[in-house]
Design an enzyme around this catalytic site. Structure first.
Site, mmCIF file in Angstrom:
data_model
loop_
_atom_site.group_PDB
_atom_site.id
_atom_site.type_symbol
_atom_site.label_atom_id
_atom_site.label_comp_id
_atom_site.label_asym_id
_atom_site.label_seq_id
_atom_site.Cartn_x
_atom_site.Cartn_y
_atom_site.Cartn_z
ATOM 1 N N LYS A 243 7.808 54.105 -12.398
ATOM 2 C CA LYS A 243 7.843 54.859 -13.664
ATOM 3 C C LYS A 243 6.419 55.176 -14.126
ATOM 4 O O LYS A 243 5.573 54.288 -14.175
ATOM 5 C CB LYS A 243 8.536 54.026 -14.751
ATOM 6 C CG LYS A 243 10.019 53.808 -14.518
ATOM 7 C CD LYS A 243 10.799 55.051 -14.934
ATOM 8 C CE LYS A 243 12.288 54.791 -15.058
ATOM 9 N NZ LYS A 243 12.696 54.026 -16.203
ATOM 10 N N CYS B 62 20.179 76.240 -47.675
ATOM 11 C CA CYS B 62 20.006 76.888 -48.967
ATOM 12 C C CYS B 62 21.203 77.814 -49.121
ATOM 13 O O CYS B 62 21.537 78.575 -48.222
ATOM 14 C CB CYS B 62 18.703 77.691 -48.983
ATOM 15 S SG CYS B 62 18.628 78.843 -50.362
ATOM 16 N N ARG C 256 27.822 60.206 -13.847
ATOM 17 C CA ARG C 256 27.655 58.814 -13.483
ATOM 18 C C ARG C 256 28.606 57.915 -14.271
ATOM 19 O O ARG C 256 29.185 56.978 -13.735
ATOM 20 C CB ARG C 256 26.209 58.406 -13.762
ATOM 21 C CG ARG C 256 25.900 56.969 -13.450
ATOM 22 C CD ARG C 256 24.438 56.664 -13.732
ATOM 23 N NE ARG C 256 24.036 55.440 -13.083
ATOM 24 C CZ ARG C 256 24.314 54.228 -13.539
ATOM 25 N NH1 ARG C 256 24.979 54.094 -14.652
ATOM 26 N NH2 ARG C 256 23.913 53.161 -12.881
ATOM 27 N N ASP D 47 17.842 90.943 -10.715
ATOM 28 C CA ASP D 47 18.986 90.394 -11.441
ATOM 29 C C ASP D 47 20.059 91.463 -11.615
ATOM 30 O O ASP D 47 21.250 91.195 -11.506
ATOM 31 C CB ASP D 47 18.557 89.920 -12.836
ATOM 32 C CG ASP D 47 17.710 88.669 -12.753
ATOM 33 O OD1 ASP D 47 17.491 88.183 -11.621
ATOM 34 O OD2 ASP D 47 17.259 88.200 -13.814
ATOM 35 N N ALA D 48 19.617 92.682 -11.883
ATOM 36 C CA ALA D 48 20.579 93.756 -12.135
ATOM 37 C C ALA D 48 21.390 94.058 -10.874
ATOM 38 O O ALA D 48 22.608 94.256 -10.938
ATOM 39 C CB ALA D 48 19.847 95.006 -12.609
ATOM 40 N N TYR E 189 19.997 64.078 -3.031
ATOM 41 C CA TYR E 189 19.160 63.086 -2.355
ATOM 42 C C TYR E 189 19.922 61.993 -1.637
ATOM 43 O O TYR E 189 19.324 61.139 -1.014
ATOM 44 C CB TYR E 189 18.150 62.463 -3.324
ATOM 45 C CG TYR E 189 18.742 61.898 -4.601
ATOM 46 C CD1 TYR E 189 18.450 62.494 -5.822
ATOM 47 C CD2 TYR E 189 19.566 60.791 -4.583
ATOM 48 C CE1 TYR E 189 18.986 61.997 -6.992
ATOM 49 C CE2 TYR E 189 20.106 60.286 -5.753
ATOM 50 C CZ TYR E 189 19.811 60.892 -6.954
ATOM 51 O OH TYR E 189 20.342 60.397 -8.122
ATOM 52 N N CYS F 228 13.396 78.913 -53.326
ATOM 53 C CA CYS F 228 14.071 79.671 -54.390
ATOM 54 C C CYS F 228 14.774 78.782 -55.403
ATOM 55 O O CYS F 228 15.423 79.286 -56.317
ATOM 56 C CB CYS F 228 15.059 80.670 -53.798
ATOM 57 S SG CYS F 228 16.559 79.903 -53.176
ATOM 58 N N CYS G 56 16.348 74.373 -52.886
ATOM 59 C CA CYS G 56 15.563 75.065 -51.865
ATOM 60 C C CYS G 56 14.098 75.128 -52.279
ATOM 61 O O CYS G 56 13.796 75.521 -53.409
ATOM 62 C CB CYS G 56 16.115 76.469 -51.679
ATOM 63 S SG CYS G 56 15.077 77.507 -50.664
ATOM 64 N N LYS H 31 11.285 61.380 -9.003
ATOM 65 C CA LYS H 31 12.411 60.936 -9.810
ATOM 66 C C LYS H 31 12.638 61.983 -10.894
ATOM 67 O O LYS H 31 11.925 62.056 -11.896
ATOM 68 C CB LYS H 31 12.112 59.568 -10.432
ATOM 69 C CG LYS H 31 13.300 58.943 -11.114
ATOM 70 C CD LYS H 31 12.975 57.488 -11.463
ATOM 71 C CE LYS H 31 14.142 56.793 -12.118
ATOM 72 N NZ LYS H 31 14.694 57.517 -13.274
ATOM 73 N N CYS I 296 17.776 84.192 -51.150
ATOM 74 C CA CYS I 296 16.595 83.328 -51.049
ATOM 75 C C CYS I 296 15.450 84.084 -50.377
ATOM 76 O O CYS I 296 15.639 84.677 -49.319
ATOM 77 C CB CYS I 296 16.939 82.083 -50.229
ATOM 78 S SG CYS I 296 15.501 81.093 -49.816
ATOM 79 N N ASP J 238 14.053 63.955 -13.933
ATOM 80 C CA ASP J 238 14.567 63.472 -15.214
ATOM 81 C C ASP J 238 15.751 64.325 -15.665
ATOM 82 O O ASP J 238 15.629 65.208 -16.499
ATOM 83 C CB ASP J 238 13.450 63.503 -16.257
ATOM 84 C CG ASP J 238 13.771 62.595 -17.432
ATOM 85 O OD1 ASP J 238 14.775 61.862 -17.356
ATOM 86 O OD2 ASP J 238 13.009 62.617 -18.406
ATOM 87 N N SER K 56 21.786 51.059 -10.403
ATOM 88 C CA SER K 56 20.504 51.444 -11.001
ATOM 89 C C SER K 56 19.389 50.849 -10.140
ATOM 90 O O SER K 56 19.649 50.119 -9.187
ATOM 91 C CB SER K 56 20.429 50.950 -12.441
ATOM 92 O OG SER K 56 20.683 49.570 -12.461
ATOM 93 N N GLU L 264 10.245 59.890 -3.136
ATOM 94 C CA GLU L 264 10.815 61.125 -3.697
ATOM 95 C C GLU L 264 10.500 61.191 -5.185
ATOM 96 O O GLU L 264 10.353 60.157 -5.829
ATOM 97 C CB GLU L 264 12.348 61.124 -3.544
ATOM 98 C CG GLU L 264 12.822 61.117 -2.114
ATOM 99 C CD GLU L 264 14.328 60.832 -2.021
ATOM 100 O OE1 GLU L 264 15.025 60.928 -3.036
ATOM 101 O OE2 GLU L 264 14.773 60.495 -0.915
HETATM 102 S S1 IVH Z 1 18.200 57.128 -5.616
HETATM 103 C C1 IVH Z 1 20.628 53.296 -5.131
HETATM 104 N N1 IVH Z 1 16.598 59.237 -5.794
HETATM 105 O O1 IVH Z 1 17.087 57.837 -11.163
HETATM 106 C C2 IVH Z 1 19.960 54.632 -5.148
HETATM 107 N N2 IVH Z 1 17.608 58.422 -7.799
HETATM 108 O O2 IVH Z 1 18.105 54.484 -11.134
HETATM 109 C C3 IVH Z 1 19.813 55.131 -6.524
HETATM 110 N N3 IVH Z 1 17.055 59.744 -9.814
HETATM 111 O O3 IVH Z 1 19.732 57.755 -12.761
HETATM 112 C C4 IVH Z 1 19.409 56.524 -6.727
HETATM 113 N N4 IVH Z 1 15.757 61.218 -8.807
HETATM 114 O O4 IVH Z 1 20.038 59.660 -11.032
HETATM 115 C C5 IVH Z 1 17.395 58.381 -6.462
HETATM 116 N N5 IVH Z 1 15.200 61.100 -5.800
HETATM 117 C C6 IVH Z 1 15.985 60.235 -6.457
HETATM 118 C C7 IVH Z 1 16.196 60.349 -7.865
HETATM 119 C C8 IVH Z 1 17.017 59.402 -8.490
HETATM 120 C C9 IVH Z 1 16.283 60.843 -9.964
HETATM 121 C C10 IVH Z 1 17.748 59.043 -10.918
HETATM 122 C C11 IVH Z 1 19.165 58.652 -10.638
HETATM 123 C C12 IVH Z 1 19.348 57.409 -11.470
HETATM 124 C C13 IVH Z 1 17.991 56.830 -11.523
HETATM 125 C C14 IVH Z 1 17.842 55.686 -10.545
#
Ligand code: IVH
Length: 665
Positions: free
Chosen positions: A308, A420, A133, A32-33, A220, A405, A402, A112, A425, A114, A81, A110
């Site tokens: 999910k 407080c 988005r 890093d340095a 992606y 105290c 508090c 998903k 304290c 978060d 979505s 793939e």
């Molecule tokens: S594909 C129509 N691929 O999950 C294609 N989404 O509803 C839609 N997300 O909020 C997206 N990883 O941001 C896709 N490998 C992945 C993803 C991904 C996370 C999120 C995306 C969206 C939700 C999909």
């Protein structure tokens, strides 16, 4: 000039290469340095020649742009979505629908991630826009913030006229944990989970803050992939990698839905080992022709589905809500839980952050609640199970005084926190001393919370400054102390006097002033007196020092109690000068490269020594290198030094160089 321009180009190349090694190949090429040193040099060169700054210079990644608000951007194509699947059966149902259109299907599965969707636009290969988005149609322009994310390329490998890429911005679990710890130390409210932290960071108005947050990005999707000659999702992922994006490596191309279900189950079991949060998988029909044929429903594609995970949530009971008083006087409510096992460990308490959170979730004492671990680490009450209420539950109120105290508690204007109000304290004092002696502050080893409590109880100290007048005779009679530990403790206290201004400023526990800010202020002002004399304008003019921090500093130093405290430290001969000014600047202006493995110091240590003596720890050898310090197994850098006739030093020679020149100066 020509030389400088060459140097600038070289620096950019090195920095980008290092970024890629780190983010794409996961193999850090330098410390890093070293990296910071290259970056600093580049920043200096660009400051000298502003017309040499380009939009893809790695220096834009340090941020700096401050927006008043975000402008809106309309997405080229709306962000849709996905439908959800919660079981293998749901996946089979999805597969059946797909097979009504085609007989042979291949899926890409793939992870998903978060985080939050971030759409990126490139023109002629150059990143021109990053957007959230939003509602799917219109998002917010967060370009300045996106540029600070090092895993997002500022320039593509190919100069495509226009490219829109979508992916997920996220905060790794480790960054999340560190950020929350820092915020707690600085008396700020913590983030509930990595996704909130990532969203909050990407929507920062000051991009310098975003730059410090250690965000990452997995790409992606590409709009108009077919025009680029790409025929399926797997090719898109490969293409994205070629263009310099980070693609999550855990994807699979699978031939049957049963294989997909199996992979989902496998990832559900392994998710806790991943360095980032995932909430499921996204299953996509690989072939674009087939995707087109399947088309869309009103709000989601028929060719993809989100699997999910069953949430890792367990039920427990809030047996009590207690309040902890922190160093800055903030009262933090904590749920005392009936112990349960969640994501691998037993949990019996969870911070409830603040009263707003308790009210939003309507958490009452006696409630049955669902609990999970945010970022797989921090226990968090997700929600209450109101159907399980008996009517006996009690609503929590913030205490009016508090708990430690009995001084009045007040909510600061415009803040969620209750504090407080008493600076004397005992809880605040105890937490203040605990902070003062902590590792990144004055680093007094062997002084844990229990000993601190004893010292306070016995009246031997009233604040941290009193530590410096403790005597052997006072310490020895303490419970579980003994002669040896008393001696060690006194020695550690003595040693802490030379920590220098940076750590001392952090140790003082000034609101909003963390370890890094302490360092910056120390470097800038050199001595405590100069800092204390600084005006608000002067402080606000320093990069990295925000307006709130500046105001707090001025307020802190205006307090009579602060001055008394600092006078006490001064009387005890605590060093109040910056590290660097302590050491003779014998290496001033010299660029030094360390190579091979050393015996006396590790990399960080020797680089710090070099910097403390005014030198620059560089990563590569050039004509301008003053010395190369070579340890065991030194390789190409050593040969390069010999080639260029740069002086090579052993560790011993380096050390005596420091000493010799010390005597001269
Ligand atoms: S594909 C129509 N691929 O999950 C294609 N989404 O509803 C839609 N997300 O909020 C997206 N990883 O941001 C896709 N490998 C992945 C993803 C991904 C996370 C999120 C995306 C969206 C939700 C999909």
């Amino acid at each position: 000039m020509q030389d400088e321009f060459e140097r600038l180009k070289w620096l950019r190349g090195e920095i980008e290469a290092a970024n890629q090694q780190y983010y794409l190949l996961d193999q850090p090429a330098m410390s890093d340095a070293d990296f910071d040193a290259l970056m600093r040099e580049l920043l200096e060169l660009e400051a000298k020649h502003p017309d040499w700054v380009t939009p893809d210079s790695p220096t834009v990644r340090v941020g700096g742009e401050v927006a008043k608000e975000y402008s809106k951007v309309r997405h080229l194509e709306p962000l849709l979505s996905l439908d959800n699947a919660f079981s293998a059966e749901d996946l089979r149902e999805f597969d059946r629908r797909v097979r009504q259109v085609a007989s042979a299907v291949e899926y890409v599965a793939e992870l998903k991630i978060d985080g939050l969707t971030v759409a990126l636009t490139y023109e002629d290969g150059l990143m021109v826009r990053g957007a959230t988005r939003g509602d799917g149609e219109v998002g917010e322009d967060i370009t300045a913030n996106v540029k600070t994310v090092k895993s997002i390329p500022l320039r593509l490998k190919d100069e495509v006229p226009r490219l829109t890429v979508r992916g997920e911005g996220y905060m790794p679990k480790a960054s999340f944990a560190r950020l929350n710890q820092e915020r707690e130390e600085e008396g700020l409210s913590t983030f509930a989970n990595p996704r909130n932290a990532a969203a909050g960071s990407l929507r920062q108005l000051n991009s310098q803050i975003t730059a410090q947050r250690k965000l990452d990005y997995f790409a992606y999707q590409v709009l108009g992939a077919k025009e680029l000659g790409l025929h399926n999702q797997a090719q898109v992922l490969t293409y994205l990698k070629q263009q310099g994006f980070v693609v999550n490596p855990e994807y699979r191309v699978l031939a049957t839905i049963e294989e997909v279900a199996e992979f989902c189950a496998q990832m559900a079991a392994e998710r806790h080992q991943l360095p980032y949060d995932i909430d499921g998988l996204v299953i996509k029909v690989n072939d674009f022709a087939l995707q087109e044929e399947l088309g869309f429903t009103a709000k989601s594609p028929r060719w993809a589905i989100a699997y999910k995970f069953p949430a890792e949530q367990v039920e427990t009971v809030v047996e009590e809500i207690t309040v902890r008083v922190g160093r800055t006087g903030v009262l933090t409510p904590t749920a005392i839980l009936r112990p349960v096992l969640v994501a691998g460990s037993t949990v019996s308490r969870a911070t409830l952050h603040n009263l707003d959170n308790i009210r939003d979730k309507d958490i009452r004492i006696g409630d049955h609640v669902l609990l999970h671990k945010a970022g797989d680490v921090i226990p968090e009450v997700v929600r209450v199970l109101p159907e399980k209420r008996s009517g006996e539950e009690r609503i929590f109120e913030m205490p009016e005084v508090c708990p430690e105290c009995q001084s009045p508690v007040r909510q600061d204007e415009g803040e969620v926190a209750y504090r407080c109000q008493s600076i004397t304290c005992p809880a605040r004092q105890r937490e203040g001393v605990i902070h003062f002696v902590s590792r990144d502050a004055m680093a007094i080893d062997g002084l844990g919370p229990a000993v601190i409590q004893q010292l306070l109880d016995a009246g031997l100290i009233a604040d941290a400054a009193d530590l410096y007048s403790l005597t052997f005779e006072e310490l020895v009679p303490l419970e579980r102390m003994g002669k040896k530990s008393a001696e060690n403790l006194l020695q550690a206290i003595q040693a802490s006097k030379s920590r220098g201004l940076g750590p001392l400023l952090f140790a003082l526990g000034i609101r909003h002033t963390g370890e890094k800010a302490g360092k910056i202020l120390a470097q800038r002002f050199g001595t405590m007196d100069k800092l204390m004399a600084a005006s608000l304008e002067e402080l606000q003019g320093i990069p990295d020092i925000g307006p709130t921090m500046a105001e707090n500093l001025v307020y802190f130093f205006s307090l009579e109690s602060t001055r008394r405290f600092i006078d006490k430290l001064r009387a005890a001969e605590v060093d109040m000068t910056a590290d660097a000014s302590l050491k003779p600047q014998v290496l001033a202006g010299k660029s030094i490269v360390v190579t091979g493995s050393l015996e006396r110091w590790d990399r960080r240590e020797i680089e710090k020594i070099i910097e403390d003596h005014g030198g620059k720890a560089a990563s590569s050898v050039s004509k301008k290198t003053a010395y190369v310090v070579a340890g065991e197994k030194a390789g190409s850098k050593l040969s390069k030094a010999r080639e260029l006739g740069v002086q090579v030093l052993t560790e011993e020679e380096f050390e005596s160089l420091l000493k010799q020149e010390v005597q001269q100066s």
